[in-house]
Design a protein around this motif. Structure first.
Motif, PDB file in Angstrom:
ATOM      1  N   LYS A   1       5.790  11.386   8.905  1.00  0.00           N
ATOM      2  CA  LYS A   1       6.267  10.191   9.604  1.00  0.00           C
ATOM      3  C   LYS A   1       5.063   9.340   9.955  1.00  0.00           C
ATOM      4  N   ALA A   2       5.081   8.106   9.530  1.00  0.00           N
ATOM      5  CA  ALA A   2       3.964   7.204   9.784  1.00  0.00           C
ATOM      6  C   ALA A   2       4.470   5.768   9.847  1.00  0.00           C
TER       7      ALA A   2
ATOM      8  N   VAL B   1       6.387  -1.488  10.110  1.00  0.00           N
ATOM      9  CA  VAL B   1       7.381  -0.726   9.358  1.00  0.00           C
ATOM     10  C   VAL B   1       7.096   0.754   9.552  1.00  0.00           C
ATOM     11  N   LYS B   2       8.153   1.498   9.884  1.00  0.00           N
ATOM     12  CA  LYS B   2       8.053   2.953  10.046  1.00  0.00           C
ATOM     13  C   LYS B   2       8.707   3.630   8.841  1.00  0.00           C
ATOM     14  N   VAL B   3       8.013   4.654   8.308  1.00  0.00           N
ATOM     15  CA  VAL B   3       8.463   5.315   7.088  1.00  0.00           C
ATOM     16  C   VAL B   3       8.438   6.825   7.286  1.00  0.00           C
ATOM     17  N   THR B   4       9.439   7.476   6.721  1.00  0.00           N
ATOM     18  CA  THR B   4       9.469   8.944   6.668  1.00  0.00           C
ATOM     19  C   THR B   4       9.449   9.366   5.197  1.00  0.00           C
TER      20      THR B   4
ATOM     21  N   LEU C   1       8.621  12.362  -4.084  1.00  0.00           N
ATOM     22  CA  LEU C   1       8.970  12.456  -2.666  1.00  0.00           C
ATOM     23  C   LEU C   1      10.084  11.461  -2.349  1.00  0.00           C
ATOM     24  N   ILE C   2      10.758  11.693  -1.246  1.00  0.00           N
ATOM     25  CA  ILE C   2      11.895  10.858  -0.832  1.00  0.00           C
ATOM     26  C   ILE C   2      11.421   9.906   0.261  1.00  0.00           C
ATOM     27  N   VAL C   3      11.647   8.621   0.044  1.00  0.00           N
ATOM     28  CA  VAL C   3      11.204   7.580   0.985  1.00  0.00           C
ATOM     29  C   VAL C   3      12.386   7.112   1.818  1.00  0.00           C
ATOM     30  N   ASP C   4      12.177   7.067   3.130  1.00  0.00           N
ATOM     31  CA  ASP C   4      13.218   6.572   4.038  1.00  0.00           C
ATOM     32  C   ASP C   4      12.570   5.635   5.052  1.00  0.00           C
ATOM     33  N   VAL C   5      12.804   4.327   4.892  1.00  0.00           N
ATOM     34  CA  VAL C   5      12.277   3.328   5.826  1.00  0.00           C
ATOM     35  C   VAL C   5      13.229   3.214   7.007  1.00  0.00           C
ATOM     36  N   GLU C   6      12.673   3.219   8.204  1.00  0.00           N
ATOM     37  CA  GLU C   6      13.507   3.165   9.409  1.00  0.00           C
ATOM     38  C   GLU C   6      14.026   1.750   9.627  1.00  0.00           C
TER      39      GLU C   6
ATOM     40  N   GLY D   1      18.931  -5.062   5.064  1.00  0.00           N
ATOM     41  CA  GLY D   1      18.580  -5.650   3.777  1.00  0.00           C
ATOM     42  C   GLY D   1      17.145  -5.369   3.383  1.00  0.00           C
ATOM     43  N   LEU D   2      16.219  -5.507   4.337  1.00  0.00           N
ATOM     44  CA  LEU D   2      14.813  -5.224   4.055  1.00  0.00           C
ATOM     45  C   LEU D   2      14.597  -3.733   3.848  1.00  0.00           C
ATOM     46  N   LYS D   3      15.309  -2.897   4.602  1.00  0.00           N
ATOM     47  CA  LYS D   3      15.196  -1.442   4.416  1.00  0.00           C
ATOM     48  C   LYS D   3      15.601  -1.047   2.993  1.00  0.00           C
TER      49      LYS D   3
END
Length: 504
Positions: free
Chosen positions: A72-73, A83-86, A99-104, A112-114
């Motif tokens: 998580k960063a 922007v926070k990303v997991t 890897l799997i990207v999940d933007v918060e 829409g941006l996510k």
């Protein structure tokens, strides 16, 4: 170092497809790659190595949690562009599987941006499947996107602006991501207004103090409105942005950005003379007032009428004249009660207006809490410009602007262009039809507003049904007593001329 093979396959329809496979040894293919000024570790063989690379090459990335299963960063360019990303690492087959990207999704990153970032960052990871370089590559793409796209802090507003402009058939909007610029062209009948809006890097604030008030910089490109109207609209639009950067809400900023200022003495104080407001309710009573005045005039004439040829003998009996005087007193008392009620109602309105103005505590609006201004700005331009050709003069109820833009420009002839007597006369005639915007925001014809401001009742409210606010304009005095004295002097002068004419 490179080898390739070419495979030609045919599908069921007999179509041939060519696929070229390039084989590159891992230890040689990523050697020497530099991203954002840092060298990647080509020998990275674990998630821990990738995280170490991330810490070393991207010190601005804030890592909150890092394990062998997920990371998580977040990355922050400004307080309003972060922007926070997991990143989730598949347990058994990473890095073979990307890897799997999940933007918060939050108040900065709308859905829409996510969705856009999830897709782009996921593709970056998928392209490096089988290699332990995915983490740095993903954040390199994320940082590049946040740093170069000025629309990140106003993404939600931008989408709403696009939908708003598209709701108007003839208006268009063009977006330039790299420059952070929006080109807006608003079309209303034959009138148009084209401008560009440039988003500051630190939106909704500004990067430097020199640019304060220009979180959204409005630049005029072309229009067929006269310069006086264009400057009025553009300056209020920019002032709206500045007020919102101060920290005001959209409604407060709109009222405070009004280019037509209310007089300083307008505070709604009880010591002020009561000002008349012509609301829709009052307009309905005008017919009654006219009939009442006519009735009183007839009764007074009945009481004072004398026999022709003898001014000492009354034309009507004493009882009839006494009844007329009683009726006048009765009507006067009734009207006085009604007037007092209206004055009290108007006084309450003045006090409410004073409280509203006093509520703007300027010390609170120091720019420490800037408000997003892009959507209010576009909404203001859309509302004012698209409705301007449809505005009607509250006095004569005719369109304030002519349907032909060239005819409107002819109403704004300057003194320097009028050289002959005929041109000077035409300029004076054109000025009477010129549209004038008042403090309340309505558009009057100059001649209509001049009559409205210089004839009783003075201090009247706007005649428009949706307005009912006090009418001010800097070209006319705002003191009611001064207006009354001017009108009285004019009437006295008129009577003198009429009396002088009786001797000839």
């Amino acid at each position: 170092l490179l080898s390739y093979s070419c495979i030609i396959r045919a599908n069921d329809k007999g179509e041939e497809h060519t696929r070229i496979i390039i084989v590159m040894p891992l230890e040689e293919s990523f050697t020497g790659i530099s991203i954002a000024g840092g060298d990647l570790n080509a020998d990275a063989a674990s998630v821990a190595d990738e995280i170490a690379d991330l810490r070393r090459n991207y010190p601005k990335v804030l890592i909150s949690t890092a394990t062998k299963h997920f990371l998580k960063a977040s990355y922050e360019r400004t307080n309003y562009a972060q922007v926070k990303v997991t990143l989730t690492f598949p347990d058994d087959d990473y890095p073979s599987h990307a890897l799997i990207v999940d933007v918060e999704s939050n108040n900065i990153v709308p859905p829409g941006l996510k969705k856009k970032l999830d897709k782009e960052l996921g593709k970056v990871a998928a392209d490096l499947a089988g290699h332990h370089q995915q983490v740095c590559a993903v954040f390199h793409r994320l940082i590049s996107f946040v740093d170069t796209n000025r629309f990140v802090p106003c993404w939600r507003e931008l989408k709403q602006c696009v939908e708003l402009v598209k709701s108007s058939n003839k208006s268009t909007i063009t977006i330039h991501d790299a420059k952070g610029r929006i080109k807006l062209r608003l079309q209303a009948d034959k009138y148009y207004y084209a401008c560009s809006i440039t988003i500051d890097e630190s939106y909704p604030s500004t990067k430097t103090n020199v640019d304060y008030g220009k979180a959204c910089l409005v630049t005029m490109e072309s229009t067929n409105f006269p310069p006086k109207i264009e400057v009025m609209l553009s300056s209020q639009a920019q002032e709206l942005v500045r007020r919102m950067q101060d920290g005001m809400t959209a409604d407060d900023a709109f009222h405070m950005s009004n280019p037509i200022r209310a007089p300083k003495h307008f505070q709604g104080d009880s010591k002020e003379p009561t000002q008349v407001r012509l609301t829709r309710e009052a307009l309905k009573g005008l017919k009654h007032d006219t009939e009442t005045l006519k009735q009183v005039h007839d009764l007074r004439q009945l009481n004072a009428e004398t026999v022709q040829g003898n001014g000492k003998i009354k034309a009507h009996a004493a009882k009839e004249r006494k009844d007329a005087r009683r009726t006048i007193n009765k009507i006067t008392d009734q009207e006085r009660i009604k007037d007092q009620a209206m004055e009290e109602k108007d006084r309450q309105w003045q006090l409410e207006e004073q409280a509203r103005i006093a509520g703007y505590n300027i010390s609170e609006f120091d720019g420490s809490t800037p408000q997003p201004s892009l959507l209010p700005l576009v909404t203001f331009l859309m509302t004012k410009i698209l409705k301007l050709p449809e505005e009607t003069c509250p006095c004569c109820t005719q369109n304030s602007l002519p349907s032909n833009p060239d005819e409107l420009k002819s109403l704004y002839l300057t003194a320097s262009t009028a050289k002959t007597e005929a041109e000077k006369k035409a300029r004076k005639v054109a000025k009477q039809k010129r549209p004038v915007r008042t403090y309340c925001g309505c558009w009057y014809h100059y001649s209509c507003l001049n009559t409205f401001m210089t004839e009783p009742p003075f201090g009247a409210a706007c005649l428009a049904s949706h307005c009912a606010r006090r009418v001010y304009h800097p070209d006319w005095p705002d003191e009611i007593r001064q207006l009354e004295r001017t009108w009285a002097n004019k009437q006295a002068r008129k009577r003198e001329i009429e009396d002088a004419g009786m001797f000839f």
